[in-house]
Write a protein that holds these residues in place. Structure first.
Motif, PDB file in Angstrom:
ATOM      1  N   THR A 179       0.849  -1.183   0.000  1.00 47.22           N
ATOM      2  CA  THR A 179       0.000   0.000   0.000  1.00 47.22           C
ATOM      3  C   THR A 179       0.890   1.239   0.000  1.00 47.22           C
ATOM      4  N   PRO A 180       0.316   2.418  -0.301  1.00 43.70           N
ATOM      5  CA  PRO A 180       1.134   3.633  -0.329  1.00 43.70           C
ATOM      6  C   PRO A 180       1.918   3.889   0.957  1.00 43.70           C
ATOM      7  N   MET A 181       1.281   3.697   2.115  1.00 39.28           N
ATOM      8  CA  MET A 181       1.958   3.968   3.379  1.00 39.28           C
ATOM      9  C   MET A 181       3.221   3.130   3.529  1.00 39.28           C
ATOM     10  N   TYR A 182       3.130   1.855   3.210  1.00 42.48           N
ATOM     11  CA  TYR A 182       4.283   0.970   3.368  1.00 42.48           C
ATOM     12  C   TYR A 182       5.296   1.136   2.233  1.00 42.48           C
TER      13      TYR A 182
ATOM     14  N   ALA B 188      -7.290   6.114  13.651  1.00 38.52           N
ATOM     15  CA  ALA B 188      -6.651   7.207  12.915  1.00 38.52           C
ATOM     16  C   ALA B 188      -5.413   7.716  13.650  1.00 38.52           C
ATOM     17  N   PHE B 189      -5.552   7.904  14.963  1.00 37.98           N
ATOM     18  CA  PHE B 189      -4.405   8.379  15.744  1.00 37.98           C
ATOM     19  C   PHE B 189      -3.277   7.347  15.763  1.00 37.98           C
ATOM     20  N   SER B 190      -3.628   6.074  15.841  1.00 35.72           N
ATOM     21  CA  SER B 190      -2.604   5.036  15.923  1.00 35.72           C
ATOM     22  C   SER B 190      -1.785   4.942  14.640  1.00 35.72           C
ATOM     23  N   THR B 191      -2.413   5.212  13.483  1.00 32.51           N
ATOM     24  CA  THR B 191      -1.667   5.163  12.218  1.00 32.51           C
ATOM     25  C   THR B 191      -0.710   6.347  12.085  1.00 32.51           C
ATOM     26  N   CYS B 192      -0.943   7.398  12.872  1.00 29.77           N
ATOM     27  CA  CYS B 192      -0.095   8.594  12.790  1.00 29.77           C
ATOM     28  C   CYS B 192       0.979   8.646  13.872  1.00 29.77           C
TER      29      CYS B 192
ATOM     30  N   LEU C 197       6.965  -1.947  16.159  1.00 30.61           N
ATOM     31  CA  LEU C 197       6.391  -2.237  17.476  1.00 30.61           C
ATOM     32  C   LEU C 197       5.007  -1.618  17.649  1.00 30.61           C
ATOM     33  N   ARG C 198       4.730  -0.539  16.912  1.00 29.41           N
ATOM     34  CA  ARG C 198       3.440   0.135  17.048  1.00 29.41           C
ATOM     35  C   ARG C 198       2.511  -0.169  15.878  1.00 29.41           C
ATOM     36  N   ASN C 199       2.868  -1.145  15.061  1.00 28.37           N
ATOM     37  CA  ASN C 199       2.075  -1.446  13.874  1.00 28.37           C
ATOM     38  C   ASN C 199       1.673  -2.921  13.895  1.00 28.37           C
ATOM     39  N   LYS C 200       0.389  -3.164  14.029  1.00 28.10           N
ATOM     40  CA  LYS C 200      -0.113  -4.530  14.158  1.00 28.10           C
ATOM     41  C   LYS C 200       0.174  -5.364  12.924  1.00 28.10           C
ATOM     42  N   GLN C 201      -0.030  -4.778  11.727  1.00 27.57           N
ATOM     43  CA  GLN C 201       0.179  -5.530  10.491  1.00 27.57           C
ATOM     44  C   GLN C 201       1.635  -5.936  10.312  1.00 27.57           C
TER      45      GLN C 201
END
Length: 310
Positions: free
Chosen positions: A60-63, A240-244, A295-299
């Motif tokens: 995806t774009p983010m990754y 939303a906050f967790s992705t940022c 560590l902060r990203n579940k995927q």
């Protein structure tokens, strides 16, 4: 082309890099520490690249931008740490004029690219949260590639300007660089030329290169915050906050230390402070980014577990 043909004649052809301290003896404990840091940095970022490339869900774009950040972090740490390791283990602190300018060129290149990649990642989060229905259209593969190429082009332009500026300066005795690598502030301080116009050039360009992206990031997150606070679902707000959060941590770490180093009044400059802060943005930030984003990203954590259990 020989160095003398593209720079002013100078009485200094070799610099002495102080390193992390003035000691003239090998520093084996520090060597082992920074060797471990460098290896963890390289391996950690390679792991991030492997996880993203192997899991279709992460295409995806983010990754995509995170993968580019990992590549830049490997290069950024590789510009300064190997020479520092050599200084620590051998106490051999000399570096040629050409070697110093080359190190400066690549350091500026990767620093600016990292700065813009972090900015693009903020834009990616802005589009994902504020325009979710059009996200895949706005951040299409072709557009992502153009954006990343633009980041690299901006870095190349900046590093060329900085390297040419240094090449127009004369350097006389002493030839000791009070730093652990060839960076702009210590080189400008070392020059026996009038550096006033170069100081202005560096400050002006540096302001454009770093302040503009920082302002853009702040504006993006102000807009994101406004949209998130309007969400009725607490679950959506948390998501939303967790992705940022990971990106905000990297931005604070990177820009905070860069501003401290390059935008302080010259009267308040401290050699020891400059060295310590430079370690953070040039060595520790590339080390910490893989951990911040994994560590902060579940995927990412799930994909990493699958790889480890294979």
């Amino acid at each position: 082309m020989e160095a003398s043909s593209w720079r002013n004649e100078s009485s200094v052809s070799v610099f002495l890099i102080v390193g992390l301290s003035e000691t003239a003896d090998p520093q084996i404990p520090l060597f082992l520490v920074f060797l471990a840091v460098y290896l963890i940095t390289v391996v950690g970022n390679i792991v991030i690249l492997s996880v993203i490339s192997s899991d279709q869900r992460l295409h995806t774009p983010m990754y995509f931008f995170l993968a580019n950040l990992a590549v830049v972090d490997i290069f950024l740490s590789s510009v300064t740490v190997p020479k520092l390791l050599l200084i620590l283990v051998t106490a051999q602190k000399s570096i040629s004029y050409a070697g110093c300018v080359t190190q400066l060129y690549f350091f500026q290149l990767f620093m600016v690219v990292e700065c813009y990649i972090l900015t693009v990642m903020a834009y990616d989060r802005y589009v994902a949260i504020c325009f979710p229905l059009n996200y895949n259209i706005i951040m299409s593969r072709a557009i992502r590639i153009r954006i990343v190429l633009s980041c690299w082009a901006s870095g190349l332009l900046n590093s060329v300007v900085q390297a040419i500026s240094i090449c127009h300066l004369d350097f006389c005795s002493p030839n000791k660089i009070d730093h652990f690598f060839c960076d702009l502030p210590p080189l400008l301080a070392l020059s026996c030329s009038d550096t006033s116009k170069y100081d202005l050039l560096v400050f002006t360009e540096g302001s454009l290169v770093t302040m503009s992206p920082f302002v853009f990031i702040v504006a993006s997150y102000c807009r994101i915050l406004k949209i998130v606070l309007m969400m009725r679902s607490s679950c959506r707000r948390y998501q939303a906050f967790s992705t940022c959060s990971s990106h905000l941590t990297s931005v604070a770490l990177f820009f905070g230390t860069v501003f401290f180093t390059y935008f302080r009044p010259s009267s308040s400059n401290s050699v020891e402070d400059d060295r310590s802060v430079s370690v953070v943005y040039s060595i520790l930030t590339p080390l910490l980014n893989p951990f911040i984003y994994s560590l902060r990203n579940k995927q990412v954590k799930e994909s990493l577990k699958k790889i480890l259990l294979m």
